[in-house]
Design a protein around this motif. Structure first.
Motif, PDB file in Angstrom:
ATOM      1  N   GLU A 133      43.615  49.037  44.379  1.00  0.00           N
ATOM      2  CA  GLU A 133      42.792  49.752  45.345  1.00  0.00           C
ATOM      3  C   GLU A 133      42.867  49.082  46.721  1.00  0.00           C
ATOM      4  O   GLU A 133      42.939  47.856  46.822  1.00  0.00           O
ATOM      5  N   GLU A 134      42.817  49.890  47.759  1.00  0.00           N
ATOM      6  CA  GLU A 134      42.798  49.355  49.125  1.00  0.00           C
ATOM      7  C   GLU A 134      41.373  49.208  49.648  1.00  0.00           C
ATOM      8  O   GLU A 134      41.164  48.602  50.698  1.00  0.00           O
ATOM      9  N   PRO A 159      37.149  46.575  52.635  1.00  0.00           N
ATOM     10  CA  PRO A 159      38.608  46.684  52.468  1.00  0.00           C
ATOM     11  C   PRO A 159      39.152  45.579  51.564  1.00  0.00           C
ATOM     12  O   PRO A 159      38.662  44.440  51.583  1.00  0.00           O
ATOM     13  N   ILE A 160      40.169  45.909  50.783  1.00  0.00           N
ATOM     14  CA  ILE A 160      40.857  44.922  49.945  1.00  0.00           C
ATOM     15  C   ILE A 160      42.222  44.659  50.572  1.00  0.00           C
ATOM     16  O   ILE A 160      43.072  45.558  50.625  1.00  0.00           O
ATOM     17  N   MET A 168      38.670  36.359  46.246  1.00  0.00           N
ATOM     18  CA  MET A 168      38.445  36.648  47.661  1.00  0.00           C
ATOM     19  C   MET A 168      37.542  37.862  47.829  1.00  0.00           C
ATOM     20  O   MET A 168      36.628  37.867  48.664  1.00  0.00           O
ATOM     21  N   VAL A 169      37.790  38.893  47.032  1.00  0.00           N
ATOM     22  CA  VAL A 169      36.965  40.101  47.106  1.00  0.00           C
ATOM     23  C   VAL A 169      35.548  39.798  46.631  1.00  0.00           C
ATOM     24  O   VAL A 169      34.572  40.297  47.202  1.00  0.00           O
ATOM     25  N   GLY A 238      44.245  40.450  40.257  1.00  0.00           N
ATOM     26  CA  GLY A 238      42.973  40.979  39.786  1.00  0.00           C
ATOM     27  C   GLY A 238      42.313  40.094  38.745  1.00  0.00           C
ATOM     28  O   GLY A 238      41.101  40.186  38.533  1.00  0.00           O
ATOM     29  N   MET A 239      43.082  39.233  38.100  1.00  0.00           N
ATOM     30  CA  MET A 239      42.551  38.303  37.102  1.00  0.00           C
ATOM     31  C   MET A 239      42.350  36.894  37.657  1.00  0.00           C
ATOM     32  O   MET A 239      41.956  35.979  36.928  1.00  0.00           O
ATOM     33  N   SER A 240      42.623  36.711  38.938  1.00  0.00           N
ATOM     34  CA  SER A 240      42.556  35.379  39.547  1.00  0.00           C
ATOM     35  C   SER A 240      41.352  35.258  40.477  1.00  0.00           C
ATOM     36  O   SER A 240      41.039  36.191  41.218  1.00  0.00           O
TER      37      SER A 240
END
Length: 319
Positions: A133-134, A159-160, A168-169, A238-240
């Motif tokens: 996803e953005e 925003p991603i 980070m997200v 996504g797993m980090s």
């Protein structure tokens, strides 16, 4: 009613929830109690109990803490009722029974790390990144009988970045979540609890697919090398940093060993004829074949070892 008069019970467990609790406390709001998970056994034998991050913050600021094992426990429900909350705020907690979420006169709202109705579930940040996803965001909504389906109060997008990992997200949404939490409280105050809300069905565009965010288990984190390079790159980030994507590495004459992969980068180099999952070393890069291109590994960790850069790993390890 002034914010100092509004009685708030806060519910949450991990660091993500601390951001919203801190904003309430430092903003001068009247948090009368905090509800969190019981202390968790840690260590090799589970002999040490580790307090949730929310509990640590609450105790450091003199807030009463409740840690029920069961949310329907009559003793807990009675104690909770004694706090006479006007509103309850839930951030990264667990499903509440109706006897709990319906208790305050202004209701109970949740701060969810996604733009509902997309990514309902326990791991919305991870799955948004995994799916490439953005954009994601934060939603506040009133709780009802089902998980993450209540009427929406407000939303804020986030925003991603193409190279952002879940960590980070997570940090960005923790800050945004604290902001929207205060905005929601202020809205409740301004209208004396009579908040205009919107059914989630109104946010669904015609033909739009709803993506879920189910809880992540160990098997969920195993990399499927038969997917495209881009899909695997997104899966790893996504797993980090947690829980970490993993794969099995075959060693010469030895049992296979688990390797966790915390970062990677796409290459534009095709890998015709290479079986997906095949590793090779090229110019001090550790590459893995995917369905279409070679993926270059960044930070990795072999079982029982410390994290290290893949180019350092190739200097001293035989695949």
């Amino acid at each position: 009613m002034k914010k100092e008069e509004l009685r708030i019970v806060f519910m949450g467990t991990p660091e993500f929830a601390v951001g919203s609790l801190r904003a309430l406390v430092e903003g001068g709001y009247n948090v009368v109690a905090v509800v969190t998970q019981p202390d968790k056994p840690v260590g090799r034998h589970g002999s040490v109990l580790q307090a949730p991050e929310v509990k640590r913050y609450a105790e450091a600021h003199g807030l009463p803490v409740l840690q029920p094992v069961k949310m329907k426990d009559p003793e807990f429900v009675a104690r909770l009722r004694d706090y006479r909350a006007d509103v309850q705020v839930v951030v990264a907690f667990r499903m509440l029974p109706e006897v709990v979420w319906s208790m305050p006169r202004f209701g109970t709202f949740n701060v969810h790390a996604a733009l509902l109705p997309q990514y309902r579930g326990a791991a919305p940040i991870n799955w948004a990144v995994i799916n490439g996803e953005e954009q994601t965001g934060v939603t506040t909504f009133f709780l009802d009988h089902d998980i993450d389906t209540g009427r929406i109060i407000m939303q804020r997008p986030y925003p991603i970045a193409p190279d952002a990992d879940a960590g980070m997200v997570y940090d960005g949404l923790m800050t945004l979540g604290a902001e929207i939490c205060l905005e929601t409280i202020d809205l409740i105050l301004a209208c004396d609890g009579k908040v205009e809300t919107t059914a989630q069905s109104q946010y669904i565009k015609e033909g739009e697919e709803l993506r879920g965010a189910p809880k992540i288990y160990k098997d969920t984190c195993k990399i499927d090398w038969c997917q495209s390079c881009r899909r695997i790159y997104d899966f790893i980030r996504g797993m980090s940093p947690s829980p970490g994507a993993w794969t099995e590495v075959k060693q010469e004459g030895k049992p296979s060993i688990v390797m966790k992969i915390y970062s990677s980068s796409e290459t534009d180099e095709p890998c015709p004829g290479a079986e997906p999952g095949t590793m090779k070393v090229d110019r001090r890069r550790l590459l893995v074949a995917t369905a279409d291109r070679w993926l270059s590994l960044g930070i990795i960790q072999m079982a029982g070892k410390k994290k290290m850069a893949a180019n350092d790993f190739v200097n001293g390890y035989r695949l």
